[in-house]
Design a protein around this motif. Structure first.
Motif, short mmCIF file in Angstrom:
data_model
loop_
_atom_site.label_atom_id
_atom_site.label_comp_id
_atom_site.label_asym_id
_atom_site.label_seq_id
_atom_site.Cartn_x
_atom_site.Cartn_y
_atom_site.Cartn_z
N ASN A 176 14.03 -10.27 -2.48
CA ASN A 176 13.82 -10.60 -1.10
C ASN A 176 14.71 -9.89 -0.18
O ASN A 176 15.95 -9.81 -0.29
CB ASN A 176 14.13 -11.95 -0.73
N PHE A 178 -2.38 5.19 9.29
CA PHE A 178 -2.82 5.19 7.86
C PHE A 178 -3.62 3.83 7.68
O PHE A 178 -3.17 2.85 8.24
CB PHE A 178 -1.79 5.27 7.13
N TYR A 227 7.59 -5.93 16.59
CA TYR A 227 7.43 -4.57 15.37
C TYR A 227 7.90 -3.42 15.99
O TYR A 227 8.85 -2.78 15.32
CB TYR A 227 5.99 -4.63 15.04
N VAL A 252 0.88 -1.45 -0.02
CA VAL A 252 0.04 -0.01 0.00
C VAL A 252 0.89 1.21 -0.12
O VAL A 252 0.68 2.11 -0.93
CB VAL A 252 -1.01 -0.03 1.36
N LEU A 253 1.62 1.44 1.25
CA LEU A 253 2.67 2.76 1.03
C LEU A 253 3.38 2.63 -0.07
O LEU A 253 3.63 3.62 -0.57
CB LEU A 253 3.44 2.87 2.35
N ARG A 301 6.34 -10.70 -3.36
CA ARG A 301 5.17 -11.40 -3.91
C ARG A 301 5.05 -11.04 -5.37
O ARG A 301 4.58 -10.05 -5.64
CB ARG A 301 3.74 -10.84 -3.16
N GLN A 360 -2.59 -4.20 6.41
CA GLN A 360 -2.23 -4.85 7.62
C GLN A 360 -3.02 -4.72 8.74
O GLN A 360 -2.92 -5.31 9.48
CB GLN A 360 -0.61 -4.70 7.88
N ASP A 373 9.69 -6.58 -4.63
CA ASP A 373 8.61 -6.98 -3.78
C ASP A 373 8.62 -8.59 -3.94
O ASP A 373 9.22 -9.22 -5.02
CB ASP A 373 7.50 -6.93 -4.16
P1 NAD Z 1 2.28 -3.63 3.09
O1 NAD Z 1 1.84 -5.15 3.59
O2 NAD Z 1 0.98 -3.20 2.14
O3 NAD Z 1 3.37 -3.72 1.97
C1 NAD Z 1 4.45 -4.27 2.43
C2 NAD Z 1 4.88 -4.84 1.03
O4 NAD Z 1 6.34 -5.38 1.36
C3 NAD Z 1 4.31 -6.11 0.58
O5 NAD Z 1 3.66 -5.84 -0.59
C4 NAD Z 1 4.99 -7.30 0.93
O6 NAD Z 1 4.75 -8.45 -0.34
C5 NAD Z 1 6.28 -6.71 0.88
N1 NAD Z 1 7.43 -7.72 1.53
C6 NAD Z 1 7.32 -8.39 2.50
N2 NAD Z 1 8.34 -9.10 2.96
C7 NAD Z 1 9.33 -8.86 1.82
C8 NAD Z 1 10.37 -9.27 1.90
N3 NAD Z 1 11.15 -10.13 2.43
N4 NAD Z 1 11.18 -8.96 0.64
C9 NAD Z 1 10.45 -8.00 -0.40
N5 NAD Z 1 9.22 -7.50 -0.20
C10 NAD Z 1 8.69 -7.94 1.07
O7 NAD Z 1 2.41 -2.57 4.13
P2 NAD Z 1 2.25 -0.97 4.09
O8 NAD Z 1 1.04 -0.66 4.97
O9 NAD Z 1 2.33 -0.37 2.67
O10 NAD Z 1 3.55 -0.57 5.04
C11 NAD Z 1 4.66 -0.47 4.45
C12 NAD Z 1 5.65 0.12 5.79
O11 NAD Z 1 5.21 1.27 6.38
C13 NAD Z 1 5.87 -0.99 6.46
O12 NAD Z 1 7.41 -0.74 6.82
C14 NAD Z 1 5.07 -0.49 7.77
O13 NAD Z 1 5.52 -0.98 8.88
C15 NAD Z 1 5.02 0.75 7.64
N6 NAD Z 1 4.11 1.62 8.43
C16 NAD Z 1 2.85 1.47 7.98
C17 NAD Z 1 1.70 2.12 8.69
C18 NAD Z 1 0.47 2.02 8.23
O14 NAD Z 1 -0.27 2.80 8.93
N7 NAD Z 1 0.12 1.50 7.24
C19 NAD Z 1 2.19 3.05 9.70
C20 NAD Z 1 3.54 2.91 10.15
C21 NAD Z 1 4.53 2.15 9.51
#
Ligand code: NAD
Length: 272
Positions: free
Chosen positions: A67, A202, A166, A21-22, A43, A206, A41
């Motif tokens: 990865n 946000f 985390y 997403v982000l 996936r 997850q 990514d």
């Molecule tokens: P998300 O799950 O939508 O995206 C994470 C992506 O990372 C996924 O597409 C997944 O396939 C990929 N991924 C996982 N393991 C991997 C690996 N070993 N190698 C390569 N790719 C891998 O999550 P998001 O909500 O977009 O969050 C992204 C980041 O922002 C994360 O670090 C999360 O902790 C951080 N974050 C999110 C929020 C929020 O509110 N959504 C808040 C604070 C921090």
């Protein structure tokens, strides 16, 4: 007229976790300002969907199944990007996030925490940023400039219930960001900068279930978040993009090692 201080056009960015997403939103915003973007990514299916979607914007985008926990794979990916585009200017470390097994149920205590799940979530959220920063940061050191962005969290300012692994890993990200910023400027070039953004809350894939009830109303946890957020709302994912672009641009040329909250005031408010 666009302000040249913020100009990123022609630069090459790597976005880890760009299928998510982000990362997807940040990648889109970079392509929109003329940056060539490599999306990494693990996936493949999500990656392909994201790359097809971003290609519609008309910029240059390439997807790599990769990865962030495998140095050899990352080095191969770096070679492919350098062969294609010749340089790497920006790294956005978005791969990460909490894992289902790493979240305690409301009724559980810390003594119910499964050690292997704790290790998995800390590995992804700490080393999953350290390894890409070393691999792609080396390309920046070789070319004498670049910008690395890491993703911190509100879970590093004070304790947030249920997410021990985390929280520990993201707090490690803060000092790694400062350490890497120091190392790059002291030993390589001041034009290699390393900064973090710390997103507030946000709604993403997850955390949707813990924040939004099936009927669309806010959960009890959500209501606590909003009560502690002076702006009284969740962030819109697009609201991270300006902070990222600012930190990567010449407008931030004397800024390195900062952790910039993008949180509607959550981290600065005591709740009273
Ligand atoms: P998300 O799950 O939508 O995206 C994470 C992506 O990372 C996924 O597409 C997944 O396939 C990929 N991924 C996982 N393991 C991997 C690996 N070993 N190698 C390569 N790719 C891998 O999550 P998001 O909500 O977009 O969050 C992204 C980041 O922002 C994360 O670090 C999360 O902790 C951080 N974050 C999110 C929020 C929020 O509110 N959504 C808040 C604070 C921090």
């Amino acid at each position: 007229m666009n302000n040249p201080m913020f100009d990123l056009s022609g630069k090459v960015a790597v976005v880890t976790g760009g299928g998510g997403v982000l990362g997807g939103s940040i990648a889109r915003s970079l392509i929109e300002v003329g940056v060539k973007v490599a999306i990494l990514d693990i996936r493949e299916e999500n990656l392909n969907i994201r790359v097809e979607e971003l290609k519609q914007l008309g910029g240059e985008v390439k997807g790599f199944v990769s990865n962030v926990l495998d140095m050899d794979i990352l080095k191969n990916t770096r070679k492919e990007i350098l062969d294609e585009w010749g340089r790497i200017d920006i790294l956005i470390n978005t791969a990460g996030g909490n894992l289902p097994g790493g979240t305690l149920e409301e009724s559980q205590t810390v003594f119910d925490m499964k050690i292997e799940e704790f290790q998995r979530v800390t590995d992804l959220n700490l080393n999953g940023t350290v390894y890409p920063s070393l691999v792609f940061g080396k390309a920046m050191a070789d070319q004498g400039e670049g910008s690395i962005i890491t993703i911190s969290s509100m879970a590093t300012y004070s304790a947030i219930t249920r997410v021990p692994g985390y929280s520990v890993a993201k707090t490690g990200i803060n000092i790694f960001t400062q350490w890497m910023a120091m190392e790059m400027a002291l030993k390589f070039d001041e034009k290699i900068r390393v900064n973090a953004i710390a997103p507030g809350f946000f709604i993403g894939d997850q955390n949707r279930k813990v924040l939004i009830n099936p009927d669309g109303s806010y959960t009890e946890r959500s209501q606590k978040v909003i009560a502690r957020t002076p702006m009284k709302r969740f962030g819109d994912i697009k609201e991270l993009n300006g902070a990222v672009q600012f930190l990567c641009s010449d407008a931030a040329s004397f800024i390195t090692g900062v952790i910039l909250p993008v949180d509607g005031g959550f981290s600065s408010f005591s709740g009273v």
